[in-house]
Scaffold this active site. Structure first.
Site, mmCIF file in Angstrom:
data_model
loop_
_atom_site.group_PDB
_atom_site.id
_atom_site.type_symbol
_atom_site.label_atom_id
_atom_site.label_comp_id
_atom_site.label_asym_id
_atom_site.label_seq_id
_atom_site.Cartn_x
_atom_site.Cartn_y
_atom_site.Cartn_z
ATOM 1 N N LYS A 137 0.841 -1.205 0.000
ATOM 2 C CA LYS A 137 0.000 0.000 0.000
ATOM 3 C C LYS A 137 0.872 1.250 0.000
ATOM 4 C CE LYS A 137 -1.363 2.686 3.239
ATOM 5 N NZ LYS A 137 -1.489 4.032 2.650
ATOM 6 N N CYS A 185 14.655 10.439 4.336
ATOM 7 C CA CYS A 185 14.747 10.039 5.749
ATOM 8 C C CYS A 185 16.153 10.277 6.277
ATOM 9 C CB CYS A 185 14.351 8.583 5.893
ATOM 10 S SG CYS A 185 15.245 7.490 4.775
ATOM 11 N N GLU A 225 12.285 16.453 13.125
ATOM 12 C CA GLU A 225 12.615 16.116 11.733
ATOM 13 C C GLU A 225 11.848 17.064 10.808
ATOM 14 O OE1 GLU A 225 11.025 12.486 10.001
ATOM 15 O OE2 GLU A 225 12.810 12.295 8.772
ATOM 16 N N GLU A 240 11.210 1.115 9.227
ATOM 17 C CA GLU A 240 12.197 2.101 8.746
ATOM 18 C C GLU A 240 11.578 3.466 8.972
ATOM 19 O OE1 GLU A 240 15.155 1.651 7.751
ATOM 20 O OE2 GLU A 240 15.297 -0.441 7.125
HETATM 21 P P1 NAD Z 1 3.610 8.452 7.470
HETATM 22 O O1 NAD Z 1 4.049 7.705 8.677
HETATM 23 O O2 NAD Z 1 2.629 9.536 7.630
HETATM 24 O O3 NAD Z 1 2.959 7.463 6.398
HETATM 25 C C1 NAD Z 1 3.650 6.333 5.895
HETATM 26 C C2 NAD Z 1 2.653 5.314 5.420
HETATM 27 O O4 NAD Z 1 1.904 4.815 6.528
HETATM 28 C C3 NAD Z 1 1.604 5.839 4.433
HETATM 29 O O5 NAD Z 1 1.370 4.851 3.443
HETATM 30 C C4 NAD Z 1 0.375 6.016 5.302
HETATM 31 O O6 NAD Z 1 -0.849 5.944 4.585
HETATM 32 C C5 NAD Z 1 0.510 4.827 6.234
HETATM 33 N N1 NAD Z 1 -0.208 4.950 7.511
HETATM 34 C C6 NAD Z 1 -0.646 6.066 8.137
HETATM 35 N N2 NAD Z 1 -1.251 5.746 9.311
HETATM 36 C C7 NAD Z 1 -1.179 4.402 9.429
HETATM 37 C C8 NAD Z 1 -1.587 3.468 10.429
HETATM 38 N N3 NAD Z 1 -2.188 3.868 11.551
HETATM 39 N N4 NAD Z 1 -1.322 2.162 10.248
HETATM 40 C C9 NAD Z 1 -0.669 1.748 9.133
HETATM 41 N N5 NAD Z 1 -0.274 2.573 8.135
HETATM 42 C C10 NAD Z 1 -0.518 3.887 8.281
HETATM 43 O O7 NAD Z 1 4.941 8.956 6.781
HETATM 44 P P2 NAD Z 1 5.085 9.889 5.505
HETATM 45 O O8 NAD Z 1 4.723 11.281 5.917
HETATM 46 O O9 NAD Z 1 4.398 9.264 4.333
HETATM 47 O O10 NAD Z 1 6.648 9.779 5.221
HETATM 48 C C11 NAD Z 1 7.598 10.606 5.794
HETATM 49 C C12 NAD Z 1 8.310 9.890 6.928
HETATM 50 O O11 NAD Z 1 8.865 8.660 6.468
HETATM 51 C C13 NAD Z 1 9.484 10.689 7.468
HETATM 52 O O12 NAD Z 1 9.494 10.612 8.870
HETATM 53 C C14 NAD Z 1 10.700 9.961 6.895
HETATM 54 O O13 NAD Z 1 11.871 10.142 7.619
HETATM 55 C C15 NAD Z 1 10.221 8.549 6.911
HETATM 56 N N6 NAD Z 1 11.016 7.725 5.995
HETATM 57 C C16 NAD Z 1 11.865 6.778 6.493
HETATM 58 C C17 NAD Z 1 12.664 6.019 5.631
HETATM 59 C C18 NAD Z 1 13.621 4.988 6.145
HETATM 60 O O14 NAD Z 1 14.059 4.153 5.357
HETATM 61 N N7 NAD Z 1 13.982 4.973 7.417
HETATM 62 C C19 NAD Z 1 12.580 6.238 4.258
HETATM 63 C C20 NAD Z 1 11.712 7.209 3.784
HETATM 64 C C21 NAD Z 1 10.921 7.941 4.654
#
Ligand code: NAD
Length: 468
Positions: free
Chosen positions: A167, A274, A371, A240
């Protein structure tokens, strides 16, 4: 009606509901994506469960399928790249790079083997330790590198013999839906299912009884919710999560030599990485020269619509993230921060914000402690390296970090003191398929990539054979 279809059981599937996807360069909805219903998610999970046993039996076939996935992406690059640019914002050349990266990751993963260790083999006993797949993997991804980060999960999960329901983020569903369509020919039905919808769909996946392993990339806040959702069913998980990477520039670094690399370590993908540099610690003696050199690079960068040739940085991906960057920079200004470049949105309808350098801030200011995930870099100074390391480590984030010096050996010694999953010397963001990538502390649990990432999609099985 959606312009894109989900992939469920190898079929193109539409839905009753749809949601709009915004082009961040215009702020306008430009396409509709299917809103997966709970019943449709059940069908996808069923398809993944049914596909699992035959798929898990033949690793040779899986390797061939992964190579076919790589070829399919390369063949359709010209179609996929504009979709990624329009929904994510990144320049078209960068979208192509992301897709090529996805193909490379499929190819690399196909070259890995699942180890079998023989602990004993004599006339009485053969004792082996094998790796088994979990079953169905629920993969959930963010909006900054939608295709590449999905493939970081899909490729090793499939090679290990699992099946996948993936997803994407509701901000960037289209490129992953298109990926699912492109890979339909390369994979047997049910092996890879792609569904799209809101955050709620993610929560349905993490609590779905068919899922045995969750592979999640996203924010720390959501990662904690995922961990809580996994607990009652003892689902395995890899998380991650976010970072607040520190780069430490030692007093012997040459400001002109490091500036360009530091800049792109912080501002690539408009700072939405990230493991981008999110706090810069510079020795006070060379700080003025480093700030000057960085400002020179920042002023020469073209920010614009990713579809326009010449754009080096696109807009922020979405309105909440745009608002957040504005808020954090304004807060830093109110706290006495000095704006060296940028500092206010560019206007023009899209979510454009220029590369922003902020000095005269310290720990305790939100731009330093949180962040930012955007193009605003706080620059801090230090006198004593131990103090810089302590401040770099003084956070619950621990994704990556870097140290910069004329002496790589000296920098490597300092880098070893950073509490993080990846420590770079005289570079940042050098992420490769064959090394583990993951976070310490709140930045994650488990790793992706390399043989270590592959093993994260398996569990151990001891096979003890009595021969006599
Ligand atoms: P987010 O946590 O808002 O969303 C990530 C995903 O989780 C989306 O697909 C979202 O729809 C889904 N989601 C939201 N609520 C959920 C729930 N309760 N249960 C399951 N899934 C749910 O993150 P974002 O804003 O899309 O991405 C940015 C963040 O991702 C930043 O903090 C960034 O650092 C991190 N990131 C980490 C890595 C890594 O490899 N460590 C890589 C890229 C991004």
């Amino acid at each position: 009606m959606s312009d894109y279809t989900m992939t469920i059981g190898g079929q193109a599937v539409t839905s009753d509901g749809t949601f709009g996807v915004v082009n961040p360069a215009t702020g306008q909805v430009f396409a509709q994506a299917p809103e997966c219903s709970r019943a449709q998610l059940d069908v996808a999970m069923d398809a993944a469960v049914r596909a699992f046993r035959p798929w898990s039996r033949d690793v040779g076939r899986r390797k061939q399928a992964l190579l076919a996935c790589a070829e399919a992406i390369k063949a359709r690059l010209g179609e996929l790249a504009p979709v990624l640019t329009q929904e994510q914002g990144k320049p078209l050349a960068k979208a192509s790079e992301e897709l090529i990266g996805a193909a490379v990751w499929f190819q690399y993963t196909a070259s890995l083997d699942l180890p079998v260790e023989v602990l004993q083999d004599d006339d009485k006993v053969r004792l082996e330790v094998r790796r088994r797949p979990y079953g169905v993997v629920g993969a959930i991804t963010p909006w900054n590198f939608p295709v590449l980060l999905a493939v970081w999960k899909i490729a090793p999960a499939l090679l290990a013999g699992n099946t996948v329901v993936v997803k994407p983020s509701p901000y960037t569903p289209l490129s992953t839906l298109a990926l699912g369509e492109v890979l339909r020919e390369a994979l047997p039905p049910g092996v890879l299912n792609v569904v799209s919808g809101s955050d709620q769909l993610g929560a349905w996946i993490t609590s779905h009884p068919a899922v045995r392993k969750i592979s999640f990339t996203g924010s720390v806040a959501t990662g904690k919710k995922v961990a809580a959702a996994a607990a009652p069913d003892l689902k395995r998980m890899t998380l991650e999560l976010g970072g607040n990477d520190a780069a430490i520039v030692l007093d012997d670094a040459d400001p002109r030599q490091v500036a360009e690399k530091l800049f792109w370590g912080a501002f690539s993908n408009t700072g939405q990485i990230c493991s981008a540099i999110k706090r810069l610690y510079v020795h006070e003696r060379i700080a003025p020269a480093v700030i000057d050199a960085l400002a020179g690079v920042a002023r020469g960068v073209t920010v614009g619509d990713g579809m326009q040739p010449g754009s080096q940085l696109g807009p922020l991906n979405n309105a909440p993230q745009f608002e957040r960057v504005i808020e954090l920079v304004d807060d830093a200004k109110n706290a006495g921060g000095k704006i060296v470049t940028g500092g206010a949105p560019l206007g023009g309808g899209g979510y454009f914000y220029p590369p922003t350098l902020v000095t005269d801030v310290a720990e305790g200011v939100r731009l330093v402690d949180e962040e930012q995930f955007g193009p605003a870099l706080p620059i801090l100074t230090y006198r004593d390296v131990d103090d810089a390391v302590e401040r770099a480590n003084g956070t619950m984030f621990g994704l990556s970090g870097s140290v910069w010096s004329a002496s790589p050996e000296r920098a490597a010694e300092v880098a070893g003191q950073l509490e993080c999953g990846t420590a770079w010397v005289n570079q940042h963001l050098a992420i490769v398929p064959n090394a583990p990538f993951g976070g310490a502390k709140w930045s994650g649990i488990g790793v992706e990539n390399g043989p270590w990432g592959l093993l994260g999609f398996t569990e151990l099985q001891t096979v003890n054979i009595a021969k006599a």
